[in-house]
Every structure is written in C-alpha cells, then in structure tokens.
Design a protein around this motif. Structure first.
Motif, short mmCIF file in Angstrom:
data_model
loop_
_atom_site.label_atom_id
_atom_site.label_comp_id
_atom_site.label_asym_id
_atom_site.label_seq_id
_atom_site.Cartn_x
_atom_site.Cartn_y
_atom_site.Cartn_z
N LEU A 159 89.62 121.71 21.55
CA LEU A 159 90.38 120.99 22.57
C LEU A 159 89.52 119.91 23.19
CD1 LEU A 159 93.03 120.80 24.15
CD2 LEU A 159 92.09 122.45 25.78
N PHE A 160 90.03 118.67 23.18
CA PHE A 160 89.28 117.52 23.66
C PHE A 160 90.14 116.69 24.62
CE2 PHE A 160 87.79 118.67 19.47
CZ PHE A 160 86.41 118.70 19.61
N VAL A 161 89.49 115.65 25.16
CA VAL A 161 90.17 114.73 26.09
C VAL A 161 90.28 113.36 25.44
CG1 VAL A 161 90.02 113.55 28.30
CG2 VAL A 161 89.35 115.94 28.14
N ALA A 162 91.48 112.78 25.52
CA ALA A 162 91.67 111.36 25.25
C ALA A 162 91.87 110.71 26.62
CB ALA A 162 92.87 111.12 24.35
N LEU A 163 90.85 110.04 27.12
CA LEU A 163 90.83 109.58 28.50
C LEU A 163 91.23 108.11 28.59
CD1 LEU A 163 90.07 110.42 31.42
CD2 LEU A 163 87.78 109.49 30.96
N ARG A 164 92.30 107.84 29.35
CA ARG A 164 92.74 106.46 29.54
C ARG A 164 91.89 105.80 30.62
NH1 ARG A 164 98.58 105.39 31.76
NH2 ARG A 164 97.44 105.28 33.73
N ILE A 165 91.27 104.70 30.27
CA ILE A 165 90.41 103.97 31.21
C ILE A 165 91.30 103.09 32.09
CG2 ILE A 165 88.47 102.39 31.44
CD1 ILE A 165 87.84 105.13 30.19
#
Length: 787
Positions: free
Chosen positions: A249-255
């Motif tokens: 499980l990972f993060v796709a982080l919106r900047i």
C-alpha cells in the motif's frame, strides 16, 4: 564521491543525481491507448501511462442499477406508510462483458498503471452507494489483476473525517481497500490523495454515484473559513492502519498549487510515497510562456527525490487528450499514405502540433529540472543510500567475534579516526606541559588500545606520536582470535617493535608486562592513556561502560581515557516504513518490536516541535564518564567477589549488583505542536574524546551523531547510524500534546537491556491535562547485550 564531477583518476564524470520517472494521466480517458497512441505518448519522453479498467458503457449500467435500486427503496418507503414493511434485496453488480472494458491481456498491459473508476464513492453515507462502490472496486481490481496490471490507483476519500462535522465513511474506505488487496494479491495499491484540501481544486469532472442519492456534488468543497491542512493525512492514516501497514500500500500524493507549512511536507515525506501527481494548477508560466514550478515546489521535489525509493512523477490532465492523440495518429497515417510535400506536411502538422507540443513542454521542463538537483553527497551515495531505513541487529561485541568485513566497514570512515588521532595528539602534546608522570621506565607514554580490532587506532596512536614528538609504547589488546592473527601480521609488516599485541579479553588483562614472563615471576605495569572505540549508536548500547570499568584497573592514577565521556540523546519519531517492516517480520521474529535496531533513519518525521523553551526536540537521556571514581570501582569488586551479600535492594533479582552503578533512568517531556503518530524513539550519542586541560583557546575533540551538532563536531561521519526503539502499537496524538518518554538502562550482572514507555497528555485547561494514550512497556531483555 569527488567534488565537481572529477574522479580520482582525473576523469570527468557527471555527478550522481536522482532520476525522474515521468508518467501521464488523463482523467477523461475511457479506454486504454492503442499501440500507435501509446507510442505517441512515449515519444514525448514519459515512461508510463494510466489506463481505466472499465468504460462509459459500464458506468451507465452501474448508474442505472443504483438509480433503480434507490427508486425501489423510495417506493417501498411510501408503501411502509400504508402498513407494508419489506425492503428490496441488495443489488448485485453484474459481471463484466466485452462491452464494459477495452483492457485485455497483452504484451504492453504490465506497463500500464490502472486507475479505478473515479465515480465510485466508498465513503458514501448511503448504504446502497457504498455497497455498489465496493463491488465495483472488487470487480475492477480482480479484472486488472487477471490482465497482468502491476499497480492500481484508488481515488482517495473526497471528504475527510475532521471537516464539517466529519466524514463517517473513512473506515468504510479502509475496509473496502483491505478486501480489494486480498483479491488483487499481486497488485500494488496507491491511494490518490491531496497533500491537503486546497480550496478550489476539488472540481467535479463527472458525476459520482452519491449524486443519485441526493448528496451534494460540492460537499468536498465546503469550508468553514479555516483550512485543516492535516485532515487528508488523518484520512490516509486511518486507511493504512485498517490495512495493517501493508507493504503493498502506497501513496499517490497530489502536489498543491500553494504548499502548506513545512511540518505537513515533512509528515508526508515519512509516508510510503510512490507517485507525486502534478496538475496544470501546480505550474506557472515563465517569461517564455513555458510551464515551470515555483522555487518552493522545486525544493520539495528535490527533497522527496532523496528517498531510497524515489517517487515517480505523474502529470495529470495537462494533455495530450484522446482527441489530440487521434488527430496526431491520423496525421501520420495520411502522411504515410499520400506522401505530401514537406510544405504540406508542415502545414498539416500545425493543426495537431500545438496540444502535443504543449504537453512535451511539461516533460522537457521536468527533465531539465532533474539536472538542477543538487548532486548526491557522500552520505547519500549509492552504497550508503541502500542502508536507508534498513534494520540491522545491534552488535554483541563481547559474546561474538566480528568478521573482517565488519571491521572493514568501520575502518572506511576517515572522520572518526581523524578525530581519535586529534584527541591522542592533544593528550600527548599536553603531557609534558602538565607535568604528568610516566608509567614506563624510559620516559615513554604507555598507550593501550583495548578492543583494537584490526588495528586502525593503533596506527593512529603511532601517527600522533610522530606529530608531537612524544615517544610512546603501544599495547594492542584484542580478544578475537582471528583479529589477533591479523594484528600480528600488521606488527610484522608495519608496526615492528613499536607495538606489543596481546590476545585476551580487556577485562582480564593484567596490564603491560614490565619484567618476567606471564608464567614466571611476571611484573605488570600501568597504562597512561587508554584508547577504545567501543561506542554504539546510543553511546552505551555495546557495553562501553562495562568494558572500560573492567579494564580500568590497569589505568594509572594520572591516566587518561579516550573517550572521556559520552551522552545518549533521543526524540520520538514517525517511521511508517520501518513499522511496516517490523510487522512483516513478526511471524519469524517475535522480538522484533522489543529490539533496539541500528538503522539509517531517513523516511521519518520528528514528532517534537523545535525551539520550545526547556523542551528541545532532542533531549539528553544520561551520561557516562571515565575513569569512574575509585570508590565505585572498589564497591563493584566487593559485590562481584561476594563481599556484599544479596546485592542490595537496587539490584535485579538474583544479581549481586556489581553492575548497578551502570544502570540509568530518565523521564523526558517533548512538546508536539501538531497532531500525528509515533512509531518509536530515535537515539543518538555525543562523545568527548579529549578535553584539553590547559585551555589556551583549544576546544574539546568530539564526535557526534546528534542531528543538531553532527556537522559541527564530526561532519560526514558514517561509522554510526542512529538506534531505533520501536513501540508495538503506533501512538496517535492530537495537537498541542506532551509526549512523556520514560526509559531505563537495566542490568542483572550478566547482560544489559533497555525498557521504554511513551505516554501522551493533552491540555484541557490552563491547569489540567489528561492522558490520551500510551504505549506498552517495551523491554529488550530477551535480546539484551551479553556481558
């Protein structure tokens, strides 16, 4: 690593920098790209693209299904008013058909990043919408897993639990994701969330299922004037906790367009970042009209790219869209079929070039930005970077014999040995000025390097003698029989008669042999300077106090110990990656959460605030000094020899209490300004190797791993990584919390271990605070360091 890109042989090598992997995502895309369209995208310089799992045909079927079911519920509710009370059965999402998807197994499918339908709402308060959304998620995950996709992106919650009365469905999202991960057993899952809920960016590009239940389309955009910049991290923390910190499980982080305060950026830095997503609103136009990132955003990217597993960059909705790709493909087909002139081809290409060229500008800019990163430092080099957040069991130097490769790693740090040599130089230079007496008969300073390993400190002691012109007699004492052979080899090749090598445990050594033989009328002398490198990551965790106490009987009354003192320091931290690693080890390592690990901490977040008067971020736990007072040494020997029965009330059960003087206790208070979670304690040390007695403006010779002082005292020293004391269950704490850390250094005369406890208190008034959480009492007794 050499500076300015030059190697030792004079060659010109480009400095090492992290690599940017760039991808493209189009939220309006209905189906995977054709091979021709895929090639068009890759030709712009990106390396991967996203693809939907299902299309609008499937979406229409699901919307009709939900609308019909909701209508039945409404109709049944009207019937209930007439005395009837039977609810319709839950709707079941029908299986996929070839009309519902254009994604099929192929050679290229494992290069795609699947994106779950953005119109589902796993957090919906309407049970029908939430149930159907969960079924759609499972259906799409199962099919993507079958097709061979390796990674899949899940849209995160649209509303957080701490906004506008709270979203009660965050736990639903986490539970649904946990189930989906069991279905997609070979997939990596990425939850797409913003760094924070930036106003104006939650634009609805298509309807979601919740609209059919009468829920507001703009519910995610409601604000109460003040933005909670930690709410999305809270949602992510809830989801990953429900999923038990799964390593898949990972993060796709919106900047965001405007970056939040540094504490928020650092909190996300500690999370398992896989993608950083950049939308058109994140970029600005430079003077030439091309896209560019503000300096603050550049610094953020440069920081995040320092991670061992550097995140990939995903360009979202900056083009090219499907229409552009179709036009570009048709243009190529036309040119290939009709063979137009160069002038005709140039004129025709202008109609489709602009959107594709605009997208290429983003890629070219990011590729240029990659070259503007600061080069990797020596500590960030490939070899050391591989140790980031990698757990290493602490050494057992007294019970185990180290291998040559382990010694070689220690010896590869010139900073450490330069500082030791400087300390010996200072001690020798002051010897005559202070008027110290000599333990030798010929006027030489007697130096003993105890625990000498392969002899690097022996060599440095000889160099210090040459620099100062002070004659020395050097004794190398080592218990490792294999290292002893190497020391004898060094004596033959390099040291000759300048060094005497002794194989014994330093605590059993009787001192320099002055006359006679060990078996015939031996006469032993004293040592003037005792040199050791027994320090561990916490200073005392490799039993330096116990070892130096045991050899102190050979030190002359006027003698010097190098090091003279060392202090242990700690701070609470969040380390999700390490916590996940320990969870994965639990089946085979039941003591994992009770082991103080040596680890190159990198992807972490400091919980304590900086610059709080009386409560610094890093606080001293305790200190050891050498040599210890003669009275303490005599009491220790009396207890060990049975002169004091029972060991006294301070000793551990069954112990004589001979080592009780080396037990320690501390209670520290850390102030946390923002809310967060901690997974354990990070430990560091500082050591005074030698403190000049005469002053004259001379500073102490020191080494340090303390983050605030390491660059000043021993910059680029890599011999020691920090120590990490984990807690079994992550401790969540609210804003304005005080973390109370209690730690003991315990001993029972056979081994040494640590015990630690963390408690969280928050203030409810000016005079009262309440306890909001605590860890279990952790103990490393089962894996203690043997004496």
């Amino acid at each position: 690593m050499m500076s300015d890109g030059l190697s030792e042989d004079g060659g010109d090598h480009s400095p090492l920098r992290p690599t940017f992997h760039i991808g493209q995502h189009d939220s309006s895309r209905e189906e995977p790209l054709t091979e021709m369209q895929y090639g068009q995208i890759l030709n712009t310089g990106v390396t991967f693209v996203t693809t939907p799992v299902t299309n609008n045909h499937f979406r229409s079927r699901i919307f009709d299904l939900v609308a019909g079911h909701l209508a039945q519920i409404t109709e049944q509710s009207d019937s209930d008013d007439r005395g009837q009370s039977q609810l319709p059965a839950d709707s079941i999402v029908p299986p996929l058909t070839p009309k519902d998807t254009a994604l099929f197994p192929s050679l290229a499918v494992n290069t795609y990043i699947a994106y779950i339908s953005p119109w589902i709402d796993l957090c919906s308060s309407n049970p029908t919408v939430a149930n159907i959304s969960r079924q759609v998620l499972n259906l799409e995950v199962a099919y993507a897993n079958f097709c061979g996709v390796r990674s899949i992106v899940i849209p995160g919650p649209r509303l957080d639990g701490s906004r506008n009365g709270g979203n009660q469905g965050i736990s639903q999202h986490g539970r649904a994701l946990q189930e989906a991960m069991a279905i997609g057993s070979r997939l990596s899952f990425l939850v797409h969330v913003p760094m924070y809920r930036e106003p104006g960016l939650e634009v609805r590009r298509s309807e979601i299922l919740s609209h059919l239940a009468g829920q507001s389309e703009n519910s995610a955009e409601r604000t109460d004037g003040e933005i909670d910049i930690y709410s999305t991290w809270d949602s992510w923390h809830t989801i990953r906790t429900i999923c038990d910190y799964s390593p898949r499980l990972f993060v796709a982080l919106r900047i965001p367009r405007v970056l939040p305060e540094r504490e928020v950026q650092e909190k996300w830095f500690a999370e398992p970042l896989h993608y950083l997503t950049l939308g058109p609103e994140t970029f600005q136009k430079n003077k030439a009209g091309h896209p560019a990132l503000p300096r603050t955003h550049q610094d953020l990217l440069f920081s995040y790219m320092r991670l061992k597993n550097a995140p990939w960059l995903l360009l979202c909705d900056v083009g090219p869209d499907l229409a552009t790709l179709v036009a570009q493909t048709q243009l190529r087909v036309t040119q290939g079929a009709d063979f137009p002139s160069l002038q005709e081809a140039a004129a025709a290409s202008q109609t489709a070039k602009s959107p594709m060229s605009a997208f290429r500008d983003y890629v070219v800019y990011l590729k240029w930005l990659e070259t503007q990163q600061p080069p990797l430092s020596y500590i960030e080099s490939t070899t050391l970077a591989s140790f980031q957040d990698w757990l290493q069991s602490p050494l057992q130097p007294l019970s185990d014999n180290l291998e040559s490769a382990t010694y070689e790693v220690f010896e590869g740090d010139p900073v450490k040995y330069n500082q030791y040599e400087a300390a010996i130089v200072e001690a020798l230079a002051e010897w005559k000025d202070i008027g110290r007496s000599y333990s030798s008969a010929n006027g030489s300073v007697v130096i003993a390097v105890v625990g000498s390993g392969r002899g690097p400190l022996v060599t440095r002691a000889l160099k210090a003698s040459e620099k100062t012109g002070v004659p020395v007699q050097v004794w190398a004492v080592e218990k490792n029989p294999n290292a002893y052979v190497f020391l004898l080899h060094q004596k033959e090749l390099i040291w000759e008669d300048k060094v005497t090598v002794v194989k014994t445990d330093m605590r059993s050594w009787k001192g320099p042999l002055v006359s006679g033989t060990p078996d015939d009328n031996p006469v032993y002398g004293k040592v003037d300077i005792l040199v050791s490198e027994l320090l561990g990551s916490f200073g005392d965790n490799e039993l330096s106090p116990e070892c130096l106490d045991g050899v102190q009987h050979v030190l002359a009354p006027h003698g010097i110990s190098i090091p003279e003192s060392y202090t242990a320091h700690m701070t609470p931290i969040a380390t999700p990656r390490i916590h996940a690693d320990l969870l994965s080890r639990a089946p085979t390592d039941p003591n994992g959460f009770e082991t103080p690990w040596v680890v190159h901490l990198f992807a972490m977040d400091f919980a304590a605030a900086e610059r709080v008067p009386g409560h610094p971020r890093f606080q001293q736990a305790w200190e050891f000094q050498h040599p210890i007072p003669d009275a303490t040494l005599k009491a220790m020997e009396a207890r060990r020899s049975g002169g004091v029965m029972g060991g006294g009330g301070g000793s551990m059960a069954g112990a004589a209490g001979a080592n009780d003087h080396n037990s320690r206790f501390c209670h520290l208070t850390f102030v946390c300004r923002t809310r967060g979670v901690i997974h354990g304690l990070a430990g560091y040390f500082e050591s005074v190797l030698y403190a000049p007695r005469l002053g004259n403006g001379r500073e102490n010779v020191e080494i340090s791993t303390h983050p605030d002082f390491m660059d000043k005292k021993s910059k680029d020293m890599v011999s020691w990584f920090p120590i990490f004391f984990p807690i079994k269950r992550p401790l969540y704490y609210p804003a304005d919390t005080e973390l109370e850390v209690t730690m003991w250094r315990q001993t029972d005369d056979t081994k040494v271990w640590y015990e630690w406890l963390v408690e969280a208190y928050t203030w409810v008034s000016e005079t009262q605070r309440i306890k909001v959480g605590a860890s279990e009492l952790c103990s490393s007794r089962k894996v203690g360091c043997l004496m």
